[in-house]
Structure formats: C-alpha cells, structure tokens
Design an enzyme around this catalytic site. Structure first.
Site, PDB file in Angstrom:
ATOM      1  CB  CYS A  19     -19.677   3.200   8.819  1.00 40.30           C
ATOM      2  SG  CYS A  19     -18.090   3.742   8.747  1.00 40.30           S
ATOM      3  CE  LYS A  72      -5.194  -0.583   2.040  1.00 46.30           C
ATOM      4  NZ  LYS A  72      -5.167  -0.251   3.324  1.00 46.30           N
TER       5      LYS A  72
HETATM    6  C1  UDX Z   1     -22.120   6.947   6.509  1.00 49.68           C
HETATM    7  C2  UDX Z   1     -22.006   7.666   8.153  1.00 49.68           C
HETATM    8  O1  UDX Z   1     -22.838   8.415   7.383  1.00 49.68           O
HETATM    9  C3  UDX Z   1     -20.955   8.734   8.204  1.00 49.68           C
HETATM   10  O2  UDX Z   1     -20.936   9.537   9.490  1.00 49.68           O
HETATM   11  C4  UDX Z   1     -20.009   7.483   8.815  1.00 49.68           C
HETATM   12  O3  UDX Z   1     -18.239   8.194   8.989  1.00 49.68           O
HETATM   13  C5  UDX Z   1     -19.631   7.039   8.511  1.00 49.68           C
HETATM   14  O4  UDX Z   1     -20.609   5.830   7.787  1.00 49.68           O
HETATM   15  P1  UDX Z   1     -21.526   5.861   4.537  1.00 49.68           P
HETATM   16  O5  UDX Z   1     -21.545   4.255   5.470  1.00 49.68           O
HETATM   17  O6  UDX Z   1     -20.646   5.811   4.201  1.00 49.68           O
HETATM   18  O7  UDX Z   1     -21.186   6.986   6.179  1.00 49.68           O
HETATM   19  O8  UDX Z   1     -23.305   5.932   4.101  1.00 49.68           O
HETATM   20  P2  UDX Z   1     -24.044   6.738   4.054  1.00 49.68           P
HETATM   21  O9  UDX Z   1     -23.505   7.494   3.065  1.00 49.68           O
HETATM   22  O10 UDX Z   1     -24.855   6.986   5.564  1.00 49.68           O
HETATM   23  O11 UDX Z   1     -24.877   6.040   3.580  1.00 49.68           O
HETATM   24  C6  UDX Z   1     -25.607   4.586   4.259  1.00 49.68           C
HETATM   25  C7  UDX Z   1     -26.105   3.815   3.576  1.00 49.68           C
HETATM   26  O12 UDX Z   1     -27.604   3.976   3.719  1.00 49.68           O
HETATM   27  C8  UDX Z   1     -25.570   3.108   2.351  1.00 49.68           C
HETATM   28  O13 UDX Z   1     -25.556   1.935   2.516  1.00 49.68           O
HETATM   29  C9  UDX Z   1     -26.948   4.056   1.978  1.00 49.68           C
HETATM   30  O14 UDX Z   1     -27.215   3.237   0.495  1.00 49.68           O
HETATM   31  C10 UDX Z   1     -28.305   3.637   2.888  1.00 49.68           C
HETATM   32  N1  UDX Z   1     -28.922   5.060   2.874  1.00 49.68           N
HETATM   33  C11 UDX Z   1     -28.577   5.935   3.237  1.00 49.68           C
HETATM   34  C12 UDX Z   1     -30.338   4.982   2.379  1.00 49.68           C
HETATM   35  O15 UDX Z   1     -30.574   3.777   1.959  1.00 49.68           O
HETATM   36  N2  UDX Z   1     -31.492   6.123   2.499  1.00 49.68           N
HETATM   37  C13 UDX Z   1     -30.925   7.031   2.588  1.00 49.68           C
HETATM   38  O16 UDX Z   1     -32.234   8.376   2.681  1.00 49.68           O
HETATM   39  C14 UDX Z   1     -29.385   7.212   2.805  1.00 49.68           C
END
Ligand code: UDX
Length: 452
Positions: free
Chosen positions: A282, A35
């Site tokens: 997450c 990496k």
């Molecule tokens: C999330 C948190 O937003 C972020 O603050 C934290 O640091 C890490 O986890 P991330 O996992 O990158 O970020 O994606 P995010 O955009 O939050 O979406 C998470 C999941 O929820 C995705 O699978 C997305 O498809 C889903 N989602 C999101 C929904 O199903 N509906 C929504 O309205 C928003």
C-alpha cells in the site's frame, strides 16, 4: 441486505466475511476459478489471523462464485475490490477495475444499486467507473441505463489486523454524489457504526470502542482521504527514520526520542518505530499514485516524495552497516531473520527483506533466511533468488558473519543468543527494528548494532 463483492483478495475477502458476519447475504466473486474453488472448500488463500474462524461463523450468509449473472442481479450494493497494482510510472494499472465495472454494468437489473469502489483508486475514478457502468448497461439494454450510483468506501485495513480493523474501525468513510447512495451504505454499515453485532469470542470488542464515527462526504474527498491517510502514515515513519539519522550521529537514543515526541497528544505514539522502514502493497503504491495524480495537475509533492526517498535509503543503510562491520562483503554469509514485510502476515510485496537480500547477493554474499510464516510464499514467489531458507531461526546463525533482524516476529526476541553466537563465524547482529534486547544479546558475546 444483498451484497456482491468483486475480488477475493485481502480487501474483498475480509470485507465479504465481515458483512456476512453482520447478517448480510454476500456473494464473493473472483475470475480466478481456482481461488473460488478453494474458498468453496473452506481454504483461505491468504494468511490473516482469525479469518478462518470468522468465515466459519459467517458461512451461511456467504457464497463464492465466478459468475456475474449469479452475483450481480438483485444486489443492493456491489463492491469493487480488485487489485490496482502500480505501473512503472507509479500510476496504478486499472485494467482489472475497468473489466469489473463493465461486467457489473452488463448484469445490473432495474433495481437501484450502489456500486462501491473499495479498491484504492485514483482520485476521480468514481466518475470514470460510472461512465463504464453506464456504457455497459446501455449496450446490454438497448439504450436504457440501469439505475445505479457510484460510491467510494476506502479501506484502512492493516494486514495482520484486517478483521480487527474491519469490525472495530477508527472511522468509516463513505463518499458519493447522490444522497440515496450514502443512505444505502449507512444502513449497510449500521451494525458496525452502532457496534450492535455480537463480538466474536476470538476478536473481543475493545473496551474503548462504542459508536464508530462516520465520515459521509463526496466522491473525490473520500478517494483523497485514502491517499492522504496512507501518505501521512508513510511520512510519519520516514520522519522518525530521518530523525534517526541525526540521533545516530549525536549519540541520542531514537526509541527514547520517539517516545518523547509521541507522548504529545498532537503527535501520538504510533507509527514512530524507527528502523528499516515501510514495505507492503500500500504505502509504496499509494504514495506513487498520489504523486502521479498531482503531476497530472502540474503539482509537485516534495513532502510525499521525500517520504519515499528516505524510506528507500533505509534499505541501503543495512548494506552500509554490514560493509562497515565486515569490511569485505564478497564471500561472506549473512542471515536474515524475517522475510514478510511485517509480522502477522505472509505478504512479501515490497518487503524490505527481498530488496536487502538482492543487494547482498549482488555483492557476492551468501544469504540465509528464516520466516515463521512467509517461507512457503517466499519459495513460490522468490524461489530462484538463491536465498538459503532455514527451518529454524537458529539454523540461520550457523556459519554466519552477520545476522540482520528484518521483521520483528515476536519469537525472535527470545532466541538463545549465546548458542547463536557460538554458531556464528562472526557474532554480530544488526537489529533493523529496534525490537531485540540489547543487554541480553550483548551478554551473549554477540555485538549488537541498530540501524539508527
Ligand atoms: C497500511 C495502512 O496502515 C492501512 O491503513 C492501509 O489500509 C494499508 O496500508 P499495512 O500496509 O498492512 O497497512 O501495514 P502497516 O501496519 O501500516 O505497516 C506498513 C509498514 O510500515 C510495514 O512495513 C511496517 O513494518 C512499517 N512500520 C509501521 C514502520 O516501519 N514503523 C512503524 O512505526 C509502523
């Protein structure tokens, strides 16, 4: 300031590049030599919009190494940004964290250093990391512990928007039980808190962003803020999906319901998109860790548990909907549009598409799939599943009995639906994200169904 970052994954690399862009001198360390070699050659191991460009702008302030003796001595701030992957019980695996803490402890010199947990760590880890640092530094310096303090600085980065969320965060949270640690982190983040850094042309400062709020608190509160934030976001998505179950039965339009409640300023419109639900590294991990931590204190978290249960059920609903339409699944061909857990990333961790594909394959379905970005990663990580990957979205439709939109990549909105309908054995699509144009698809002769 001189900064060291342990771990060059999504969080470590993004944090390092942003701090270097602010003018700090940043050493990014990873134990994975390949990496580090790639990063030294300017190759970035993750897909994150604009990370390439910002790394280029910050390169003079950035160094990549596998050597703790190079990175740690003289660093005023050391970030621990290593993985804390979930174990089967839900409690996170902390072996990488403890290894990093010991190595840091062994290489601290006499100057005061703030050691920061950037990785999402169980509540109370700050004290544990402090004891590991103390033991390691005392072993090396024959009983004289180095001068350090531990802090928590949780990240709230959304994959695909990590740089935007780093440069223009809603807030910065720092937690420590020593005031001097909070002061060091305050000065480290001043350019972001005051928004005085020059906005990159490719990531302009949003109109409404001026000063960034700082939450300066104790260790445990900062650690709990991270878990509570992710648990609430996961809960909000599962809530709208649970309402979606009722909406479907009573003939209500869940996207209109979401809009109607989201306009209430106390609720807010974001994270109310009903559909297949959440994936990613997450939400699942952090809700499981929060539940595991609570259970150590004999506490139950029925609301957080319910958010996970509802989310799991959404994936089953895809199979139920296909069974309802096709009656027999065995021997059918189903095409998945999208593999990444969400758009603008190639990350497949906890991606709904992986679980849905497996459920269909287990029922004797031939699964085809397309993803504009995650194909290579899918072949590397899931190449043996037996999913037939297509170069083009249109190719997925060939001979299919059903299509499922799993990831709402923008390009899927404008597919030539009449051409796809003609290629399919049975012209049917399940829109798992309420992302497509119902009228346009229906006009093409394809049956359009949503998951709620
Ligand atoms: C999330 C948190 O937003 C972020 O603050 C934290 O640091 C890490 O986890 P991330 O996992 O990158 O970020 O994606 P995010 O955009 O939050 O979406 C998470 C999941 O929820 C995705 O699978 C997305 O498809 C889903 N989602 C999101 C929904 O199903 N509906 C929504 O309205 C928003």
């Amino acid at each position: 300031m001189r900064v060291a970052i342990i771990g060059t994954g999504y969080v470590g690399l993004t944090t390092g590049v942003c701090l270097a862009y602010m003018g700090h001198s940043v050493w990014c360390l990873d134990t994975d030599a390949s990496k580090i070699q790639a990063l030294c050659a300017g190759q970035i191991p993750i897909f994150e919009p604009y990370l390439d460009e910002l790394l280029g702008a910050a390169r003079p302030n950035l160094r990549f190494t596998t050597s703790y003796p190079d990175a740690i001595p003289g660093a005023e701030v050391v970030f621990i940004a290593v993985g804390t992957p979930p174990t089967p019980s839900g409690a996170p695996n902390l072996e990488y964290l403890s290894q990093a803490a010991r190595m840091i402890g062994e290489h601290l010199n006499g100057d005061f250093t703030v050691v920061v947990n950037k990785s999402t760590v169980p509540i109370g880890s700050g004290n544990w990391v402090g004891s590991l640092l103390r033991d390691a530094s005392e072993q090396r310096a024959a009983g004289n512990s180095a001068d350090f303090a531990v802090a928590s600085n949780p990240e709230f980065l959304r994959e695909g928007a990590a740089l935007h969320d780093s440069l223009y965060p809603d807030r910065i949270v720092i937690g420590a039980d020593e005031q001097r640690a909070l002061e060091v982190l305050y000065s480290l983040y001043r350019p972001i808190l005051d928004q005085t850094f020059p906005a990159p042309t490719f990531l302009p400062r949003p109109e409404d962003v001026s000063a960034i709020p700082l939450v300066s608190t104790d260790l445990a509160s900062a650690e709990l803020i991270k878990y509570a934030a992710n648990a609430f976001l996961a809960l909000k998505i599962s809530f709208i999906n649970e309402i979606g179950l009722v909406a479907e039965r009573v003939g209500a339009n869940i996207t209109e319901v979401a809009r109607g409640i989201g306009l209430d300023s106390r609720i807010g419109p974001r994270f109310l998109n009903a559909g297949i639900g959440w994936g990613g590294s997450c939400f699942g991990k952090d809700t499981a860790a929060l539940i595991a931590t609570a259970s150590e204190y004999g506490l139950h978290m029925p609301i957080v548990e319910a958010a996970k249960t509802v989310n799991t059920r959404q994936r089953d609903k895809v199979v139920e909907k296909l069974l309802h339409e096709l009656k027999i699944l065995k021997g059918r061909t189903v095409g998945l549009l999208g593999l990444a857990f969400k758009p603008n990333t190639d990350d497949l961790r906890e991606a709904p598409a992986i679980e849905i594909a497996q459920k269909l394959i287990d029922r004797g379905v031939r699964v085809k799939a397309h993803d504009p970005i995650a194909r290579e990663r899918f072949e590397r990580e899931h190449g043996t599943m037996g999913v037939h990957l297509c170069d083009e979205a249109e190719g997925v439709a060939e001979g299919c009995d059903a299509l499922v939109l799993v990831t709402e990549w923008p390009e899927y909105r404008d597919l030539p639906w009449d051409r796809l309908a003609r290629k399919m054995r049975h012209a049917f699509i399940l829109d798992g994200r309420h992302a497509l144009d119902r009228e346009k698809i229906t006009r093409s002769g394809m049956q359009y169904v949503t998951i709620s």
